[in-house]
Scaffold this motif. Structure first.
Motif, PDB file in Angstrom:
ATOM      1  N   ALA A   1       0.830  -1.201   0.000  1.00  0.00           N
ATOM      2  CA  ALA A   1       0.000   0.000   0.000  1.00  0.00           C
ATOM      3  C   ALA A   1       0.864   1.251   0.000  1.00  0.00           C
ATOM      4  CB  ALA A   1      -0.929  -0.012   1.204  1.00  0.00           C
ATOM      5  N   GLY A   2       1.936   1.208   0.780  1.00  0.00           N
ATOM      6  CA  GLY A   2       2.827   2.359   0.841  1.00  0.00           C
ATOM      7  C   GLY A   2       3.462   2.675  -0.504  1.00  0.00           C
TER       8      GLY A   2
ATOM      9  N   ILE B   1       4.167   6.548   0.304  1.00  0.00           N
ATOM     10  CA  ILE B   1       4.501   6.818   1.709  1.00  0.00           C
ATOM     11  C   ILE B   1       5.076   5.547   2.321  1.00  0.00           C
ATOM     12  CG2 ILE B   1       2.780   8.638   2.003  1.00  0.00           C
ATOM     13  CD1 ILE B   1       0.909   6.668   3.255  1.00  0.00           C
ATOM     14  N   ASP B   2       5.735   5.663   3.476  1.00  0.00           N
ATOM     15  CA  ASP B   2       6.368   4.480   4.060  1.00  0.00           C
ATOM     16  C   ASP B   2       5.333   3.615   4.787  1.00  0.00           C
ATOM     17  OD1 ASP B   2       6.501   5.169   7.145  1.00  0.00           O
ATOM     18  OD2 ASP B   2       7.136   6.977   6.065  1.00  0.00           O
ATOM     19  N   ALA B   3       5.690   2.332   4.959  1.00  0.00           N
ATOM     20  CA  ALA B   3       4.765   1.352   5.529  1.00  0.00           C
ATOM     21  C   ALA B   3       4.374   1.693   6.959  1.00  0.00           C
ATOM     22  CB  ALA B   3       5.400  -0.042   5.470  1.00  0.00           C
ATOM     23  N   SER B   4       5.295   2.253   7.733  1.00  0.00           N
ATOM     24  CA  SER B   4       4.972   2.583   9.126  1.00  0.00           C
ATOM     25  C   SER B   4       3.890   3.657   9.197  1.00  0.00           C
ATOM     26  CB  SER B   4       6.230   3.043   9.871  1.00  0.00           C
ATOM     27  OG  SER B   4       6.805   4.177   9.238  1.00  0.00           O
ATOM     28  N   THR B   5       3.938   4.613   8.271  1.00  0.00           N
ATOM     29  CA  THR B   5       2.894   5.645   8.222  1.00  0.00           C
ATOM     30  C   THR B   5       1.555   5.026   7.854  1.00  0.00           C
ATOM     31  OG1 THR B   5       4.492   7.342   7.599  1.00  0.00           O
ATOM     32  CG2 THR B   5       2.178   7.802   7.131  1.00  0.00           C
ATOM     33  N   VAL B   6       1.571   4.090   6.899  1.00  0.00           N
ATOM     34  CA  VAL B   6       0.338   3.393   6.533  1.00  0.00           C
ATOM     35  C   VAL B   6      -0.235   2.673   7.745  1.00  0.00           C
ATOM     36  CG1 VAL B   6      -0.660   1.562   5.114  1.00  0.00           C
ATOM     37  CG2 VAL B   6       1.042   3.102   4.127  1.00  0.00           C
ATOM     38  N   GLY B   7       0.618   1.973   8.484  1.00  0.00           N
ATOM     39  CA  GLY B   7       0.156   1.251   9.668  1.00  0.00           C
ATOM     40  C   GLY B   7      -0.459   2.171  10.709  1.00  0.00           C
TER      41      GLY B   7
END
Length: 297
Positions: A21-22, A27-33
């Motif tokens: 998704a990121g 955007i980075d995966a941590s922001t998505v989470g």
């Protein structure tokens, strides 16, 4: 409910992972989470279940999905209403089997990019059927007409296939005057248990029992034929790209197949997607005709 949060929810639902998704969203995966967790907290509901395969929709996420897709469509419609028809801009992801993706779409998309500089075109070549409900692509080219799903299906064009070999191979092996002569030749084709569409099962048409060299990629098959590894059934539109490969037994074995353009049903309400579909369809028809016309009768 924040549309931006729902946009991230849709990306995770379609990619099955935070990292996927990121990448789609930039955007980075941590922001998505974090954004998913914030949305779940705000709704008081668990939207995803973490599995060994990635992120799967929970029952609450399944119920939210069609509403989020409706908001996505409404957002795109609002943008179109404000900006007017104008030039075609933004991202377009096209899924296609690798024969179409390798031999047709590069030329078609080059002309589209030239005519519409603001358009970002992505070609996804995969030897399988695309899942448009998960938005793996905005539209897909297929070799058979789907029988189920919320889809808009448009016939693009017919194309021809013939048995072919490289002239070096043909000079070095016994002459081929009829289908019975193929028994003494090496055959090239699809890996039998990886044929994802019955329209690709060509080998039986030759009368051969098996192929000595196989691949799930039609482009790999063509390169094997070009290397003199044997004979195979190939798209006529691919032959102009492979010097030395020529058709044989054209009066005995000639196949016709069709390309279909497939879109998600909801996209019918998008003026932009309708225009993109028209441009792509016209381009593929013209390119198939142009390439096939280069072959001698």
């Amino acid at each position: 409910m924040d549309w931006d949060d729902l946009r991230i929810f849709l990306a995770v639902a379609r990619a099955d992972s935070l990292s996927g998704a990121g990448r789609r969203l930039g955007i980075d995966a941590s922001t998505v989470g974090r954004r998913v967790a914030r949305l779940e907290q705000g709704l008081g509901a668990k939207l995803f279940l973490k599995t060994p395969q990635g992120y799967a929709l929970a029952p609450e996420g399944e119920r939210l999905l069609p509403h989020a897709e409706a908001m996505e469509l409404a957002s795109a419609g609002a943008e179109e209403a404000l900006t007017g028809p104008g030039d075609l801009i933004g991202q377009l992801r096209i899924g296609a089997p690798d024969g179409c993706a390798n031999y047709l779409l590069p030329q078609v998309c080059a002309r589209m990019a030239e005519s519409h500089p603001g358009l970002e075109i992505q070609i996804v070549a995969l030897p399988r059927v695309f899942n448009l409900s998960r938005r793996e692509a905005d539209m897909a080219v297929a070799v058979s007409q789907p029988q189920a799903g919320r889809l808009v299906v448009q016939r693009l064009t017919d194309y021809r296939l013939h048995l072919a070999g490289h002239e070096d191979y043909l000079r070095a092996h016994p002459p081929i005057r009829g289908l019975a002569d193929l028994r003494g030749h090496r055959m090239i084709g699809y890996i039998a248990d990886m044929i994802f569409d019955r329209e690709l099962d060509y080998l039986a048409e030759t009368g051969a029992d098996w192929a000595q060299l196989t691949s799930n990629s039609v482009s790999v098959q063509m390169q094997a034929i070009r290397a003199g590894a044997g004979l195979g059934i190939v798209h006529d539109f691919a032959i102009p790209f492979c010097p030395g490969v020529r058709r044989i037994l054209t009066d005995r074995l000639s196949l016709t197949r069709s390309f279909w353009l497939i879109r998600h049903q909801d996209d019918r309400r998008s003026q932009r997607m309708n225009r993109l579909a028209d441009v792509l369809a016209q381009g593929i028809r013209a390119e198939v005709a142009r390439l096939q016309a280069q072959l001698s009768p």
